[in-house]
Write a protein that holds these residues in place. Structure first.
Motif, short mmCIF file in Angstrom:
data_model
loop_
_atom_site.label_atom_id
_atom_site.label_comp_id
_atom_site.label_asym_id
_atom_site.label_seq_id
_atom_site.Cartn_x
_atom_site.Cartn_y
_atom_site.Cartn_z
N GLU A 149 9.59 14.06 1.26
CA GLU A 149 10.66 13.92 2.24
C GLU A 149 10.86 12.45 2.61
OE1 GLU A 149 13.87 14.70 4.41
OE2 GLU A 149 12.87 16.10 3.08
N THR A 150 9.76 11.71 2.76
CA THR A 150 9.84 10.27 3.01
C THR A 150 10.57 9.58 1.86
OG1 THR A 150 7.81 10.28 4.31
CG2 THR A 150 8.49 8.17 3.38
N LEU A 151 10.24 9.96 0.64
CA LEU A 151 10.92 9.39 -0.52
C LEU A 151 12.41 9.71 -0.53
CD1 LEU A 151 8.20 10.09 -3.21
CD2 LEU A 151 9.13 7.85 -2.63
N ARG A 152 12.76 10.93 -0.12
CA ARG A 152 14.18 11.29 -0.05
C ARG A 152 14.91 10.40 0.95
NH1 ARG A 152 11.80 16.39 -0.36
NH2 ARG A 152 12.17 17.33 -2.39
N LYS A 153 14.26 10.14 2.08
CA LYS A 153 14.89 9.30 3.11
C LYS A 153 15.02 7.85 2.64
CE LYS A 153 13.35 12.08 7.01
NZ LYS A 153 12.42 12.17 8.14
N ILE A 154 13.96 7.35 2.00
CA ILE A 154 13.98 5.96 1.54
C ILE A 154 14.89 5.77 0.34
CG2 ILE A 154 12.57 4.14 0.48
CD1 ILE A 154 10.22 5.19 2.13
N ALA A 155 14.75 6.64 -0.66
CA ALA A 155 15.46 6.46 -1.93
C ALA A 155 16.79 7.19 -1.97
CB ALA A 155 14.57 6.92 -3.08
N GLY A 156 17.10 7.97 -1.00
CA GLY A 156 18.42 8.59 -0.90
C GLY A 156 18.84 9.49 -2.04
N GLY A 157 18.29 10.67 -2.09
CA GLY A 157 18.76 11.66 -3.04
C GLY A 157 18.30 11.50 -4.46
N ARG A 167 0.83 -1.20 0.00
CA ARG A 167 0.00 0.00 0.00
C ARG A 167 0.87 1.26 0.00
NH1 ARG A 167 -1.57 2.77 4.38
NH2 ARG A 167 -3.14 4.36 4.05
N HIS A 168 1.87 1.25 0.86
CA HIS A 168 2.78 2.39 0.96
C HIS A 168 3.57 2.57 -0.34
CE1 HIS A 168 4.89 5.43 3.21
NE2 HIS A 168 6.05 4.85 3.00
N ARG A 169 4.00 1.47 -0.91
CA ARG A 169 4.76 1.50 -2.17
C ARG A 169 3.93 2.12 -3.29
NH1 ARG A 169 6.58 -3.75 -2.52
NH2 ARG A 169 4.70 -4.41 -3.58
N LYS A 170 2.65 1.75 -3.37
CA LYS A 170 1.77 2.32 -4.39
C LYS A 170 1.61 3.82 -4.22
CE LYS A 170 -0.95 -1.76 -5.53
NZ LYS A 170 -2.28 -2.36 -5.56
N GLN A 171 1.45 4.26 -2.98
CA GLN A 171 1.33 5.69 -2.71
C GLN A 171 2.60 6.44 -3.10
OE1 GLN A 171 0.41 5.99 1.45
NE2 GLN A 171 -1.80 5.83 1.11
N LEU A 172 3.74 5.86 -2.77
CA LEU A 172 5.00 6.52 -3.10
C LEU A 172 5.20 6.61 -4.61
CD1 LEU A 172 7.37 5.00 -0.38
CD2 LEU A 172 6.27 7.25 -0.40
N LYS A 173 4.88 5.54 -5.32
CA LYS A 173 5.01 5.57 -6.78
C LYS A 173 4.05 6.59 -7.38
CE LYS A 173 6.55 0.83 -7.58
NZ LYS A 173 6.19 -0.44 -8.22
N GLN A 174 2.83 6.62 -6.88
CA GLN A 174 1.85 7.59 -7.37
C GLN A 174 2.34 9.02 -7.11
OE1 GLN A 174 -1.90 7.75 -5.24
NE2 GLN A 174 -2.99 8.14 -7.15
#
Length: 81
Positions: A52-60, A14-21
């Motif tokens: 910001e969550t994506l920056r933390k997860i995906a690193g830059g 669920r979280h992955r889908k939101q992040l991709k969207q």
């Protein structure tokens, strides 16, 4: 790039889908938070928190060099899944 994309794939479905969207809307709105937030039906601050969550997860991912690569990776992932 693989390591960063792998971090997103490791999130709960669920979280992955939101992040991709969020990625799709942000990239397709030409990196405009306000426009992406309107498309998603979210407040701009909520979208900033997701980014910001994506920056933390995906690193830059959001640099001038890496962001086009993530955009292409999203399209390829959408085609393959």
């Amino acid at each position: 790039m693989r390591r960063n994309w792998g971090a997103i794939k490791a999130c709960a479905l669920r979280h992955r889908k939101q992040l991709k969207q969020t990625f799709h809307c942000y990239f397709n709105s030409q990196y405009t938070v306000k426009s992406a937030a309107e498309t998603l039906g979210r407040h701009a601050n909520a979208l900033r928190q997701r980014l910001e969550t994506l920056r933390k997860i995906a690193g830059g991912w959001d640099g001038l060099v890496k962001s086009p690569g993530f955009h292409v990776a999203l399209w390829i992932n959408a085609i393959l899944t």
